[in-house]
Write a protein that holds these residues in place. Structure first.
Motif, PDB file in Angstrom:
ATOM      1  N   ILE A 331       1.093  -1.341  -0.179  1.00  0.00           N
ATOM      2  CA  ILE A 331      -0.090  -0.107   0.227  1.00  0.00           C
ATOM      3  C   ILE A 331       0.888   1.254  -0.045  1.00  0.00           C
ATOM      4  O   ILE A 331       0.539   2.281  -0.869  1.00  0.00           O
ATOM      5  CB  ILE A 331      -0.824  -0.015   1.248  1.00  0.00           C
ATOM      6  N   SER A 332       1.887   1.121   0.749  1.00  0.00           N
ATOM      7  CA  SER A 332       2.764   2.463   0.895  1.00  0.00           C
ATOM      8  C   SER A 332       3.734   2.618  -0.322  1.00  0.00           C
ATOM      9  O   SER A 332       3.772   3.680  -0.849  1.00  0.00           O
ATOM     10  CB  SER A 332       3.984   2.005   1.932  1.00  0.00           C
ATOM     11  N   VAL A 333       3.775   1.475  -1.097  1.00  0.00           N
ATOM     12  CA  VAL A 333       4.702   1.668  -2.409  1.00  0.00           C
ATOM     13  C   VAL A 333       3.591   2.338  -3.474  1.00  0.00           C
ATOM     14  O   VAL A 333       4.107   3.042  -4.305  1.00  0.00           O
ATOM     15  CB  VAL A 333       5.374   0.229  -2.878  1.00  0.00           C
ATOM     16  N   SER A 334       2.524   1.599  -3.218  1.00  0.00           N
ATOM     17  CA  SER A 334       1.556   1.973  -4.301  1.00  0.00           C
ATOM     18  C   SER A 334       1.075   3.510  -4.213  1.00  0.00           C
ATOM     19  O   SER A 334       1.191   4.302  -5.270  1.00  0.00           O
ATOM     20  CB  SER A 334       0.240   1.177  -4.375  1.00  0.00           C
ATOM     21  N   THR A 335       1.250   3.998  -3.018  1.00  0.00           N
ATOM     22  CA  THR A 335       0.616   5.376  -2.812  1.00  0.00           C
ATOM     23  C   THR A 335       2.019   6.180  -3.395  1.00  0.00           C
ATOM     24  O   THR A 335       1.645   7.286  -3.884  1.00  0.00           O
ATOM     25  CB  THR A 335       0.617   5.527  -1.291  1.00  0.00           C
ATOM     26  N   LEU A 336       3.208   5.903  -2.864  1.00  0.00           N
ATOM     27  CA  LEU A 336       4.364   6.479  -3.310  1.00  0.00           C
ATOM     28  C   LEU A 336       4.513   6.564  -4.900  1.00  0.00           C
ATOM     29  O   LEU A 336       4.776   7.701  -5.369  1.00  0.00           O
ATOM     30  CB  LEU A 336       5.681   5.799  -2.754  1.00  0.00           C
ATOM     31  N   SER A 337       4.126   5.388  -5.567  1.00  0.00           N
ATOM     32  CA  SER A 337       4.103   5.395  -6.795  1.00  0.00           C
ATOM     33  C   SER A 337       3.036   6.377  -7.678  1.00  0.00           C
ATOM     34  O   SER A 337       3.328   7.082  -8.590  1.00  0.00           O
ATOM     35  CB  SER A 337       3.742   3.829  -7.371  1.00  0.00           C
ATOM     36  N   VAL A 338       1.937   6.374  -6.961  1.00  0.00           N
ATOM     37  CA  VAL A 338       0.842   7.377  -7.562  1.00  0.00           C
ATOM     38  C   VAL A 338       1.492   8.869  -7.400  1.00  0.00           C
ATOM     39  O   VAL A 338       1.322   9.523  -8.380  1.00  0.00           O
ATOM     40  CB  VAL A 338      -0.498   7.206  -6.738  1.00  0.00           C
ATOM     41  N   PHE A 339       2.197   9.317  -6.408  1.00  0.00           N
ATOM     42  CA  PHE A 339       2.684  10.373  -5.993  1.00  0.00           C
ATOM     43  C   PHE A 339       3.892  10.702  -7.063  1.00  0.00           C
ATOM     44  O   PHE A 339       3.736  11.674  -7.529  1.00  0.00           O
ATOM     45  CB  PHE A 339       3.253  10.643  -4.580  1.00  0.00           C
ATOM     46  N   LEU A 340       4.532   9.674  -7.315  1.00  0.00           N
ATOM     47  CA  LEU A 340       5.745  10.063  -8.149  1.00  0.00           C
ATOM     48  C   LEU A 340       5.272  10.174  -9.693  1.00  0.00           C
ATOM     49  O   LEU A 340       5.806  10.784 -10.380  1.00  0.00           O
ATOM     50  CB  LEU A 340       6.810   8.838  -8.060  1.00  0.00           C
ATOM     51  N   LEU A 341       4.275   9.249  -9.997  1.00  0.00           N
ATOM     52  CA  LEU A 341       3.682   9.292 -11.137  1.00  0.00           C
ATOM     53  C   LEU A 341       2.825  10.859 -11.381  1.00  0.00           C
ATOM     54  O   LEU A 341       3.247  11.578 -12.681  1.00  0.00           O
ATOM     55  CB  LEU A 341       2.628   8.327 -11.326  1.00  0.00           C
ATOM     56  N   ALA A 342       2.374  11.267 -10.429  1.00  0.00           N
ATOM     57  CA  ALA A 342       1.775  12.658 -10.592  1.00  0.00           C
ATOM     58  C   ALA A 342       2.807  13.688 -10.803  1.00  0.00           C
ATOM     59  O   ALA A 342       2.617  14.611 -11.543  1.00  0.00           O
ATOM     60  CB  ALA A 342       0.914  13.019  -9.387  1.00  0.00           C
ATOM     61  N   LEU A 343       3.979  13.398 -10.050  1.00  0.00           N
ATOM     62  CA  LEU A 343       5.099  14.401 -10.132  1.00  0.00           C
ATOM     63  C   LEU A 343       5.730  14.378 -11.414  1.00  0.00           C
ATOM     64  O   LEU A 343       5.930  15.438 -12.154  1.00  0.00           O
ATOM     65  CB  LEU A 343       6.200  14.066  -9.017  1.00  0.00           C
ATOM     66  N   LEU A 344       5.734  13.286 -12.077  1.00  0.00           N
ATOM     67  CA  LEU A 344       6.420  12.905 -13.267  1.00  0.00           C
ATOM     68  C   LEU A 344       5.713  13.491 -14.606  1.00  0.00           C
ATOM     69  O   LEU A 344       5.970  14.185 -15.339  1.00  0.00           O
ATOM     70  CB  LEU A 344       6.590  11.481 -13.876  1.00  0.00           C
ATOM     71  N   PHE A 345       4.144  13.357 -14.243  1.00  0.00           N
ATOM     72  CA  PHE A 345       3.104  13.881 -15.198  1.00  0.00           C
ATOM     73  C   PHE A 345       3.472  15.593 -15.133  1.00  0.00           C
ATOM     74  O   PHE A 345       3.300  16.235 -16.304  1.00  0.00           O
ATOM     75  CB  PHE A 345       1.718  13.666 -14.834  1.00  0.00           C
ATOM     76  N   LEU A 346       3.494  16.182 -14.023  1.00  0.00           N
ATOM     77  CA  LEU A 346       3.638  17.686 -13.910  1.00  0.00           C
ATOM     78  C   LEU A 346       4.954  18.292 -14.643  1.00  0.00           C
ATOM     79  O   LEU A 346       5.055  19.096 -15.141  1.00  0.00           O
ATOM     80  CB  LEU A 346       3.530  18.166 -12.542  1.00  0.00           C
ATOM     81  N   LEU A 347       6.004  17.262 -14.352  1.00  0.00           N
ATOM     82  CA  LEU A 347       7.385  17.644 -14.765  1.00  0.00           C
ATOM     83  C   LEU A 347       7.169  17.361 -16.365  1.00  0.00           C
ATOM     84  O   LEU A 347       7.860  18.565 -17.109  1.00  0.00           O
ATOM     85  CB  LEU A 347       8.478  16.550 -14.201  1.00  0.00           C
ATOM     86  N   PHE A 348       6.637  16.267 -16.852  1.00  0.00           N
ATOM     87  CA  PHE A 348       6.608  16.066 -18.403  1.00  0.00           C
ATOM     88  C   PHE A 348       5.657  17.257 -19.006  1.00  0.00           C
ATOM     89  O   PHE A 348       5.981  17.806 -20.068  1.00  0.00           O
ATOM     90  CB  PHE A 348       5.831  14.664 -18.599  1.00  0.00           C
ATOM     91  N   LYS A 349       4.596  17.793 -18.178  1.00  0.00           N
ATOM     92  CA  LYS A 349       3.945  18.915 -18.909  1.00  0.00           C
ATOM     93  C   LYS A 349       4.502  20.315 -18.826  1.00  0.00           C
ATOM     94  O   LYS A 349       4.603  20.931 -19.877  1.00  0.00           O
ATOM     95  CB  LYS A 349       2.728  18.979 -17.886  1.00  0.00           C
ATOM     96  N   GLN A 350       5.476  20.390 -17.909  1.00  0.00           N
ATOM     97  CA  GLN A 350       6.359  21.559 -17.765  1.00  0.00           C
ATOM     98  C   GLN A 350       7.526  21.512 -19.235  1.00  0.00           C
ATOM     99  O   GLN A 350       7.510  22.525 -19.651  1.00  0.00           O
ATOM    100  CB  GLN A 350       6.963  21.787 -16.379  1.00  0.00           C
ATOM    101  N   MET A 351       8.002  20.356 -19.197  1.00  0.00           N
ATOM    102  CA  MET A 351       8.900  20.297 -20.090  1.00  0.00           C
ATOM    103  C   MET A 351       8.469  20.240 -21.788  1.00  0.00           C
ATOM    104  O   MET A 351       8.868  20.737 -22.475  1.00  0.00           O
ATOM    105  CB  MET A 351       9.665  18.932 -20.122  1.00  0.00           C
TER     106      MET A 351
END
Length: 548
Positions: A331-351
């Protein structure tokens, strides 16, 4: 005072660190020894088989007596039933040769192994029959066997009074044996240290055994026994680390000598259970139980059976805890993964925004000639697209008409087939009905008709397809059609690709082949291409157009 304490700690720290490492190495060695138990058992069996093979070459009773004695010794702590058999054979030969010493020695072996097997009455009957005065050199062994048998009986005693009685006899016979062993012998040292231990004299026990232990050879069965007695002395001292260390040494020796009747590994399993190392405790207790059952050591089996449910229950609880922890971790890893994916999405959008800004700046700096060239290219693509749309509309019109005709035709055929089956069913021709239902002829005929209709329609749309397709291949690799064929499988695959169906799975469904077969056909024809392999399918898409 504080400075003295710090200095003392600093001096002791390396010794403590070495002790910890040594304990870990011993534990790892034991784990490996437990894992390799079959290897040591095989070595034991090889040694036993060599002795057994010698029996057929022996000629005299005395030679057989000697061999049976060696086999008894090998089997004694390995397989009790076999040890009992060879002890009996030794006794039978001793009776034949009428040698009193050999008779008494064989009887003592019988009594000893019967004690291991739980045959206490039989063992005591034999011991009571022996007149040890006739064999004074066996007195030490005689008293030791008595002590061992009564020791087993004290462990099994049903009442406190019987237990005290048997313990008294055990100590009495053990003390008597000390008078007949040489002071430096292993038998004397073991008996003397046991006496010290029973009296609670753990310091005297350690003072006797610790200097003696290094003198014992690794191949000696006494090594494990003496190591076990040392562990019990440390147990009385309440030195848990040392107790565990010497139990480990004893267990390693037992297992490497392929002894199946032992106590150290079982005791170590319970210590590991108390320490919270449930995995090791479970491994050790299961190994101990399997060895005790193999040896048929009843007392050891009984002792282990009392401990096994306790350790097994703890093992089950630990598994449940581990499972719960794993779920929390996931559950912890899944939550962290979702957070990282959201972060990557924002980063990708900015790039992406940054990239778009750079492209806009680059476009602003392009020359007028480049803009004209792009405009020309765009016009060519637009013309291409218009042609493709016109062609697609034409294809749709033709194929929709053909599809409606084909569907109407199939509906009529299915209705005719239904009537035929209905006639069979109503007229009671069940065998004919079952044969008709099982037969693939109708489906195969319809499939053939369907493919023929497809071939006709496609060639009406692209009459030069075969000629232009072969022109894309190496000269000697042109597709050859059989008599009566409009298109073959290879041509149909690329006909579908020409119609815009490029997915191998869809082509496989359409042509009733496996996806791997379609993939192989496509790969083989690409390899036959006259031009670049990677451009072959795009060239096929231009067949029948002004661009080809």
């Amino acid at each position: 005072m504080n400075r003295f304490l710090k200095l003392f700690t600093a001096l002791l720290f390396p010794f403590f660190l070495f002790s910890q490492n040594n304990s870990q190495e011993l534990a790892q060695e034991l784990d490996q020894t437990v894992a390799d138990y079959a290897l040591y058992s095989n070595k034991k069996e090889e040694k036993i088989n060599i002795l057994k093979n010698r029996i057929s070459y022996t000629k005299t009773d005395l030679q057989k007596y000697t061999l049976y004695g060696k086999l008894y010794a090998e089997y004694k702590s390995y397989q009790s039933d076999s040890a009992l058999m060879y002890a009996r054979k030794s006794f039978q030969i001793a009776v034949v040769v009428k040698d009193v010493k050999k008779i008494n020695d064989a009887q003592l072996n019988l009594a000893s192994i019967m004690g291991t097997l739980g045959m206490y009455k039989e063992a005591t009957d034999i011991l009571n029959r022996i007149d040890i005065k006739t064999s004074p050199e066996l007195r030490g062994y005689y008293f030791t066997v008595n002590s061992t048998v009564y020791g087993y009986m004290s462990d099994y005693a049903a009442s406190v009074q019987e237990k005290k009685k048997y313990i008294t006899l055990t100590q009495k016979y053990r003390d008597s044996s000390l008078q007949y062993y040489k002071p430096q012998s292993s038998a004397y040292v073991m008996a003397k240290s046991s006496a010290f231990l029973d009296a609670g004299k753990h310091k005297e026990t350690l003072a006797l055994l610790l200097p003696y232990f290094p003198k014992i050879e690794n191949s000696s069965a006494d090594r494990a026994v003496i190591a076990y007695i040392i562990s019990q002395a440390y147990r009385q001292q309440k030195s848990l680390d040392q107790e565990q260390k010497w139990l480990t040494i004893s267990a390693i020796s037992d297992l490497q000598l392929a002894k199946k009747e032992y106590i150290s590994l079982r005791s170590l399993a319970f210590l590991q259970y108390e320490n919270g190392d449930i995995d090791r405790a479970t491994t050790y207790i299961k190994r101990s139980l399997e060895d005790a059952l193999f040896c048929n050591a009843r007392l050891r089996t009984y002792e282990i059976s009392k401990m096994l449910p306790i350790i097994n229950e703890a093992y089950q609880k630990q598994n449940e805890t581990n499972r719960f922890q794993l779920i929390l971790f996931l559950i912890s890893v899944s939550t962290l993964s979702v957070f990282l994916l959201a972060l990557l999405f924002l980063l990708f959008k900015q790039m992406k925004k940054l990239s778009k800004a750079k492209q806009e700046i680059s476009l602003a700096n392009k020359t007028l000639s480049e803009l004209n060239q792009e405009l020309n290219t765009f016009n060519e693509k637009l013309n291409d697209t218009n042609y493709t749309l016109t062609e697609a509309n034409l294809l749709k019109e033709i194929y929709i008409g053909r599809y409606m005709d084909q569907c109407s035709h199939y509906i009529g055929k299915l209705d005719e087939y239904r009537r035929k089956l209905n006639v069979m069913a109503t007229s009671g021709k069940m065998n004919d009905l079952i044969s008709a239902v099982k037969s693939k002829e109708f489906v195969e005929n319809e499939l053939a008709a369907f493919l023929t209709a497809f071939d006709n329609t496609f060639l009406q749309l692209f009459p030069t397809f075969i000629t232009e397709f072969n022109a894309l291949l190496i000269d000697d690799e042109a597709t050859q059609l059989k008599d009566g064929e409009l298109l073959n499988t290879e041509l149909r695959i690329f006909a579908l690709i020409r119609l815009g169906i490029k997915d191998s799975a869809k082509i496989a469904t359409f042509l009733r082949y496996s996806v791997s077969t379609i993939y192989n056909y496509r790969s083989q024809l690409k390899n036959k291409a006259a031009g670049p392999r990677e451009d072959f399918e795009s060239q096929v898409m231009h067949i029948g157009t002004h661009l080809h």
